[in-house]
Design a protein around this motif. Structure first.
Motif, PDB file in Angstrom:
ATOM      1  N   GLU A  18      40.483  33.460  33.070  1.00 22.89           N
ATOM      2  CA  GLU A  18      39.893  34.620  33.730  1.00 22.89           C
ATOM      3  C   GLU A  18      40.970  35.288  34.586  1.00 22.89           C
ATOM      4  OE1 GLU A  18      35.449  32.799  34.448  1.00 22.89           O
ATOM      5  OE2 GLU A  18      37.130  31.970  35.565  1.00 22.89           O
ATOM      6  N   VAL A  19      40.834  36.576  34.829  1.00 20.35           N
ATOM      7  CA  VAL A  19      41.763  37.289  35.704  1.00 20.35           C
ATOM      8  C   VAL A  19      41.603  36.719  37.119  1.00 20.35           C
ATOM      9  CG1 VAL A  19      42.329  39.543  36.704  1.00 20.35           C
ATOM     10  CG2 VAL A  19      41.678  39.354  34.291  1.00 20.35           C
ATOM     11  N   THR A  20      42.723  36.439  37.756  1.00 20.11           N
ATOM     12  CA  THR A  20      42.690  35.832  39.090  1.00 20.11           C
ATOM     13  C   THR A  20      42.689  36.888  40.195  1.00 20.11           C
ATOM     14  OG1 THR A  20      45.095  35.711  39.297  1.00 20.11           O
ATOM     15  CG2 THR A  20      43.981  33.824  38.247  1.00 20.11           C
ATOM     16  N   ASP A  21      42.344  36.426  41.391  1.00 20.54           N
ATOM     17  CA  ASP A  21      42.433  37.298  42.568  1.00 20.54           C
ATOM     18  C   ASP A  21      43.854  37.834  42.717  1.00 20.54           C
ATOM     19  OD1 ASP A  21      39.767  37.172  43.439  1.00 20.54           O
ATOM     20  OD2 ASP A  21      40.121  35.428  44.712  1.00 20.54           O
ATOM     21  N   GLN A  22      44.842  36.982  42.496  1.00 17.20           N
ATOM     22  CA  GLN A  22      46.242  37.396  42.638  1.00 17.20           C
ATOM     23  C   GLN A  22      46.601  38.475  41.618  1.00 17.20           C
ATOM     24  OE1 GLN A  22      49.281  34.433  41.781  1.00 17.20           O
ATOM     25  NE2 GLN A  22      50.540  35.276  43.429  1.00 17.20           N
ATOM     26  N   GLN A  23      46.215  38.292  40.367  1.00 17.94           N
ATOM     27  CA  GLN A  23      46.506  39.297  39.342  1.00 17.94           C
ATOM     28  C   GLN A  23      45.827  40.616  39.679  1.00 17.94           C
ATOM     29  OE1 GLN A  23      45.001  36.733  36.202  1.00 17.94           O
ATOM     30  NE2 GLN A  23      46.982  36.826  35.154  1.00 17.94           N
ATOM     31  N   PHE A  24      44.553  40.545  40.064  1.00 18.50           N
ATOM     32  CA  PHE A  24      43.805  41.764  40.371  1.00 18.50           C
ATOM     33  C   PHE A  24      44.393  42.471  41.591  1.00 18.50           C
ATOM     34  CE2 PHE A  24      40.229  44.360  41.793  1.00 18.50           C
ATOM     35  CZ  PHE A  24      39.826  44.931  40.596  1.00 18.50           C
ATOM     36  N   LEU A  26      47.395  42.885  42.418  1.00 23.06           N
ATOM     37  CA  LEU A  26      48.527  43.740  42.038  1.00 23.06           C
ATOM     38  C   LEU A  26      48.044  45.128  41.644  1.00 23.06           C
ATOM     39  CD1 LEU A  26      50.586  41.159  39.948  1.00 23.06           C
ATOM     40  CD2 LEU A  26      51.004  41.906  42.310  1.00 23.06           C
ATOM     41  N   CYS A  27      46.915  45.183  40.963  1.00 20.91           N
ATOM     42  CA  CYS A  27      46.321  46.462  40.572  1.00 20.91           C
ATOM     43  C   CYS A  27      45.830  47.220  41.807  1.00 20.91           C
ATOM     44  CB  CYS A  27      45.182  46.212  39.589  1.00 20.91           C
ATOM     45  SG  CYS A  27      44.445  47.682  38.870  1.00 20.91           S
ATOM     46  N   VAL A  28      45.257  46.489  42.766  1.00 20.33           N
ATOM     47  CA  VAL A  28      44.795  47.100  44.021  1.00 20.33           C
ATOM     48  C   VAL A  28      45.993  47.645  44.795  1.00 20.33           C
ATOM     49  CG1 VAL A  28      43.660  46.656  46.244  1.00 20.33           C
ATOM     50  CG2 VAL A  28      42.704  45.679  44.143  1.00 20.33           C
ATOM     51  N   GLN A  29      47.043  46.837  44.904  1.00 20.64           N
ATOM     52  CA  GLN A  29      48.246  47.258  45.633  1.00 20.64           C
ATOM     53  C   GLN A  29      48.889  48.489  45.000  1.00 20.64           C
ATOM     54  OE1 GLN A  29      50.804  43.796  45.847  1.00 20.64           O
ATOM     55  NE2 GLN A  29      49.191  42.584  46.816  1.00 20.64           N
ATOM     56  N   ALA A  30      48.783  48.624  43.691  1.00 22.12           N
ATOM     57  CA  ALA A  30      49.346  49.780  42.990  1.00 22.12           C
ATOM     58  C   ALA A  30      48.467  51.018  43.146  1.00 22.12           C
ATOM     59  CB  ALA A  30      49.531  49.453  41.512  1.00 22.12           C
ATOM     60  N   GLY A  31      47.279  50.858  43.726  1.00 24.56           N
ATOM     61  CA  GLY A  31      46.378  51.989  43.927  1.00 24.56           C
ATOM     62  C   GLY A  31      45.573  52.359  42.701  1.00 24.56           C
ATOM     63  N   VAL A  32      45.580  51.504  41.687  1.00 24.83           N
ATOM     64  CA  VAL A  32      44.832  51.775  40.453  1.00 24.83           C
ATOM     65  C   VAL A  32      43.416  51.220  40.537  1.00 24.83           C
ATOM     66  CG1 VAL A  32      44.766  51.365  37.955  1.00 24.83           C
ATOM     67  CG2 VAL A  32      46.954  51.821  39.097  1.00 24.83           C
ATOM     68  N   LEU A  50      44.174  32.253  45.609  1.00 25.86           N
ATOM     69  CA  LEU A  50      44.790  33.278  44.762  1.00 25.86           C
ATOM     70  C   LEU A  50      44.539  33.056  43.282  1.00 25.86           C
ATOM     71  CD1 LEU A  50      48.276  33.706  46.485  1.00 25.86           C
ATOM     72  CD2 LEU A  50      46.314  35.262  46.593  1.00 25.86           C
ATOM     73  N   HIS A  51      44.339  31.801  42.888  1.00 26.85           N
ATOM     74  CA  HIS A  51      44.172  31.480  41.471  1.00 26.85           C
ATOM     75  C   HIS A  51      42.713  31.269  41.078  1.00 26.85           C
ATOM     76  CE1 HIS A  51      48.471  31.421  41.195  1.00 26.85           C
ATOM     77  NE2 HIS A  51      48.517  30.599  42.226  1.00 26.85           N
ATOM     78  N   ASP A  52      41.801  31.684  41.948  1.00 24.81           N
ATOM     79  CA  ASP A  52      40.382  31.718  41.608  1.00 24.81           C
ATOM     80  C   ASP A  52      40.119  32.979  40.784  1.00 24.81           C
ATOM     81  OD1 ASP A  52      40.135  29.501  43.208  1.00 24.81           O
ATOM     82  OD2 ASP A  52      38.816  30.435  44.684  1.00 24.81           O
ATOM     83  N   PRO A  53      39.066  32.990  39.991  1.00 24.68           N
ATOM     84  CA  PRO A  53      38.770  34.210  39.228  1.00 24.68           C
ATOM     85  C   PRO A  53      38.362  35.335  40.164  1.00 24.68           C
ATOM     86  CG  PRO A  53      36.937  32.693  39.075  1.00 24.68           C
ATOM     87  CD  PRO A  53      38.041  31.966  39.792  1.00 24.68           C
ATOM     88  N   VAL A  54      38.780  36.534  39.851  1.00 21.15           N
ATOM     89  CA  VAL A  54      38.342  37.669  40.657  1.00 21.15           C
ATOM     90  C   VAL A  54      36.853  37.874  40.374  1.00 21.15           C
ATOM     91  CG1 VAL A  54      38.981  39.460  38.972  1.00 21.15           C
ATOM     92  CG2 VAL A  54      38.858  40.017  41.401  1.00 21.15           C
ATOM     93  N   THR A  55      36.080  37.992  41.405  1.00 23.24           N
ATOM     94  CA  THR A  55      34.636  38.252  41.295  1.00 23.24           C
ATOM     95  C   THR A  55      34.314  39.457  42.162  1.00 23.24           C
ATOM     96  OG1 THR A  55      34.179  36.687  43.081  1.00 23.24           O
ATOM     97  CG2 THR A  55      34.026  35.835  40.825  1.00 23.24           C
ATOM     98  N   GLY A  56      33.102  39.960  42.037  1.00 21.47           N
ATOM     99  CA  GLY A  56      32.709  41.110  42.848  1.00 21.47           C
ATOM    100  C   GLY A  56      33.326  42.411  42.369  1.00 21.47           C
ATOM    101  N   VAL A  57      33.645  42.478  41.051  1.00 25.22           N
ATOM    102  CA  VAL A  57      34.168  43.725  40.497  1.00 25.22           C
ATOM    103  C   VAL A  57      33.149  44.324  39.533  1.00 25.22           C
ATOM    104  CG1 VAL A  57      36.607  43.100  40.753  1.00 25.22           C
ATOM    105  CG2 VAL A  57      35.436  42.580  38.626  1.00 25.22           C
ATOM    106  N   CYS A  66      42.209  46.381  33.225  1.00 26.34           N
ATOM    107  CA  CYS A  66      42.697  46.271  31.846  1.00 26.34           C
ATOM    108  C   CYS A  66      43.652  47.411  31.516  1.00 26.34           C
ATOM    109  CB  CYS A  66      41.530  46.249  30.868  1.00 26.34           C
ATOM    110  SG  CYS A  66      40.612  44.698  30.901  1.00 26.34           S
ATOM    111  N   GLY A  67      43.314  48.615  31.926  1.00 30.56           N
ATOM    112  CA  GLY A  67      44.224  49.742  31.708  1.00 30.56           C
ATOM    113  C   GLY A  67      45.550  49.544  32.424  1.00 30.56           C
ATOM    114  N   PHE A  68      45.504  48.986  33.620  1.00 22.00           N
ATOM    115  CA  PHE A  68      46.701  48.720  34.421  1.00 22.00           C
ATOM    116  C   PHE A  68      47.648  47.764  33.702  1.00 22.00           C
ATOM    117  CE2 PHE A  68      48.647  46.003  37.798  1.00 22.00           C
ATOM    118  CZ  PHE A  68      49.477  46.953  38.380  1.00 22.00           C
ATOM    119  N   VAL A  69      47.101  46.777  32.995  1.00 29.03           N
ATOM    120  CA  VAL A  69      47.944  45.799  32.297  1.00 29.03           C
ATOM    121  C   VAL A  69      48.074  46.122  30.799  1.00 29.03           C
ATOM    122  CG1 VAL A  69      47.523  43.950  33.962  1.00 29.03           C
ATOM    123  CG2 VAL A  69      46.025  44.155  31.959  1.00 29.03           C
ATOM    124  N   HIS A  70      47.704  47.347  30.415  1.00 30.91           N
ATOM    125  CA  HIS A  70      47.823  47.806  29.022  1.00 30.91           C
ATOM    126  C   HIS A  70      47.023  46.920  28.062  1.00 30.91           C
ATOM    127  CE1 HIS A  70      50.877  50.518  30.489  1.00 30.91           C
ATOM    128  NE2 HIS A  70      51.476  49.479  31.056  1.00 30.91           N
TER     129      HIS A  70
END
Length: 172
Positions: A18-24, A26-32, A50-57, A66-70
């Motif tokens: 699953e996408v992690t909080d840490q991965q997600f 990066l998308c937040v920091q980029a403003g996407v 940081l390595h828990d799944p991102v939830t609450g999205v 997904c668009g951010f990571v192509h």
């Protein structure tokens, strides 16, 4: 939903976790991406999680990531293939009943877990947490009767709808 049916899928790629909080983040920091809902993701800003799944999205946030990571969200059929494997297992790990050593469900931990915590629950394709830990968005709209009329090859969900489909289950 039913009825059960066979489909043929073209090759596709899916994350092994699953996408992690840490991965997600990066998308937040980029403003996407917008940050997850704090009420549904208590550990988002916690460095120990940081390595828990991102939830609450929302679906839109997941699609933006997904668009951010192509990449793109999987269809329901792709998600199910990654979870059940070529033999249509009942569960990602096979047909054995769920247990707290295979997945984070039924409040085994009472919170989301690191996305690599359950290697014994991996699917045939080595995808982790296809059951348990966090619900997962798919690209399809939800309709109870989708499988009655879906294509036999690379099926897509309805063109429109009121809600998107999710798969898996949560830790609780």
């Amino acid at each position: 939903d039913n009825p059960e049916h066979q489909v043929t899928l073209s090759d596709f790629w899916i994350y092994s976790t699953e996408v992690t909080d840490q991965q997600f983040s990066l998308c937040v920091q980029a403003g996407v991406c917008a940050p997850p809902d704090a009420l549904d993701n208590h550990g988002y800003a916690d460095a120990a999680r940081l390595h828990d799944p991102v939830t609450g999205v929302t679906y839109d946030q997941a699609a933006a990531y997904c668009g951010f990571v192509h990449a793109r969200l999987p269809t329901e059929a792709e998600w199910e293939k990654a979870a059940r494997g070529p033999d249509a297992n009942l569960y990602p790990w096979g047909d054995a009943s769920p247990s707290c050593d295979l997945l984070n469900y039924d409040n085994c931990l009472g919170k989301a877990a690191n996305v690599t915590s359950y290697p014994g629950g991996a699917s045939y394709y080595s995808a982790l947490d296809m059951e348990g830990n966090a619900f997962e968005w798919t690209s399809d709209w939800y309709a109870a009767d989708t499988y009655l009329n879906s294509a036999a090859e690379d099926p897509l969900g309805p063109e429109t709808g009121k809600q998107r489909s999710v798969r898996s289950s949560g830790f609780d």
